[in-house]
Motif scaffolding. Structure first.
Motif, mmCIF file in Angstrom:
data_model
loop_
_atom_site.group_PDB
_atom_site.id
_atom_site.type_symbol
_atom_site.label_atom_id
_atom_site.label_comp_id
_atom_site.label_asym_id
_atom_site.label_seq_id
_atom_site.Cartn_x
_atom_site.Cartn_y
_atom_site.Cartn_z
ATOM 1 N N HIS A 175 1.037 -1.271 -0.084
ATOM 2 C CA HIS A 175 -0.047 0.007 -0.095
ATOM 3 C C HIS A 175 0.828 1.184 0.049
ATOM 4 O O HIS A 175 0.673 2.139 -0.613
ATOM 5 C CB HIS A 175 -0.760 -0.001 1.188
ATOM 6 C CG HIS A 175 -1.900 1.172 1.233
ATOM 7 N ND1 HIS A 175 -3.175 1.080 1.062
ATOM 8 C CD2 HIS A 175 -1.687 2.391 1.728
ATOM 9 C CE1 HIS A 175 -3.646 2.335 1.011
ATOM 10 N NE2 HIS A 175 -2.654 2.944 1.717
ATOM 11 N N ARG A 216 0.948 3.988 -2.996
ATOM 12 C CA ARG A 216 0.367 5.409 -2.673
ATOM 13 C C ARG A 216 1.711 6.229 -3.067
ATOM 14 O O ARG A 216 1.775 7.242 -3.859
ATOM 15 C CB ARG A 216 0.117 5.494 -1.437
ATOM 16 C CG ARG A 216 -1.337 5.259 -1.364
ATOM 17 C CD ARG A 216 -2.255 5.553 -2.038
ATOM 18 N NE ARG A 216 -2.300 7.264 -1.790
ATOM 19 C CZ ARG A 216 -3.209 8.136 -1.006
ATOM 20 N NH1 ARG A 216 -3.928 7.260 -0.306
ATOM 21 N NH2 ARG A 216 -2.972 9.076 -1.189
ATOM 22 N N ASP A 254 -10.259 -0.489 -1.352
ATOM 23 C CA ASP A 254 -8.944 -0.601 -1.995
ATOM 24 C C ASP A 254 -8.653 -1.395 -3.295
ATOM 25 O O ASP A 254 -9.301 -2.751 -3.178
ATOM 26 C CB ASP A 254 -7.904 -0.999 -0.894
ATOM 27 C CG ASP A 254 -7.972 -0.145 0.391
ATOM 28 O OD1 ASP A 254 -7.864 1.236 0.341
ATOM 29 O OD2 ASP A 254 -8.208 -0.494 1.156
ATOM 30 N N TYR A 265 -5.178 -1.937 -5.014
ATOM 31 C CA TYR A 265 -3.739 -1.637 -5.420
ATOM 32 C C TYR A 265 -2.875 -2.714 -6.105
ATOM 33 O O TYR A 265 -3.290 -3.807 -5.820
ATOM 34 C CB TYR A 265 -3.275 -1.057 -4.021
ATOM 35 C CG TYR A 265 -3.833 0.304 -3.311
ATOM 36 C CD1 TYR A 265 -2.905 1.308 -3.614
ATOM 37 C CD2 TYR A 265 -4.682 0.088 -2.829
ATOM 38 C CE1 TYR A 265 -3.506 2.487 -3.187
ATOM 39 C CE2 TYR A 265 -5.072 1.205 -2.232
ATOM 40 C CZ TYR A 265 -4.461 2.675 -2.447
ATOM 41 O OH TYR A 265 -5.047 3.619 -1.786
#
Length: 154
Positions: free
Chosen positions: A22, A26, A79, A81
């Motif tokens: 994560h 990001r 989420d 990702y």
């Protein structure tokens, strides 16, 4: 898609690796996604606290390492990702297909207006824009879009 891609339910043992993933995603996504407002320790603690009894976490694994994940809570994709090194290889599509199979009645998600790559990805996969906000309701205070997949038809 990586030939050895495996999609499997996430476990508590996966959470540290998913927190690291994560953070990597990001940070690599800036400026399409705003800078994080939480430091590494806060993000790691947040992920460690995910309630796997009430949310589904699915891990995309290649060569026995996580290359992506999706987290679903009720009818929200919280989420999705994909590791920057695995981007464009079908990992995100495989995870999104799995989410659609798990939520055949439809689901929603939020995406930052600035994340044009993700918006295009979701539109390509049949999600539609529901509404836009000025970002007052998110931690980053950045404009975002509520998108939804209306569910399977027929």
């Amino acid at each position: 898609m990586p030939q050895d891609l495996l999609l499997r339910p996430g476990t508590a043992e996966d959470l540290p690796a998913l927190a690291a993933l994560h953070l990597r995603v990001r940070d690599a996504a800036y400026p399409l996604m705003p800078r994080r407002v939480h430091d590494d320790a806060d993000v790691t603690a947040w992920v460690a606290g995910w309630d796997l009894l009430h949310s589904e976490v699915w891990v995309a694994e290649a060569a026995r390492a996580p290359v992506g994940y999706a987290r679903i809570h009720e009818d929200w994709l919280e989420d999705l990702y994909v590791d920057p090194d695995a981007a464009g290889q079908g990992v995100g599509s495989a995870l999104l297909d799995l989410v659609r199979a798990r939520r055949p009645g439809g689901f929603g998600l939020w995406v930052f207006v600035s994340n044009t790559r993700a918006i295009g990805f979701y539109r390509h996969h049949g999600l539609v824009e529901v509404t836009r906000t000025d970002g007052a309701g998110n931690e980053e205070r950045e404009p975002d879009i509520h998108m939804a997949w209306p569910g399977a038809t027929g």
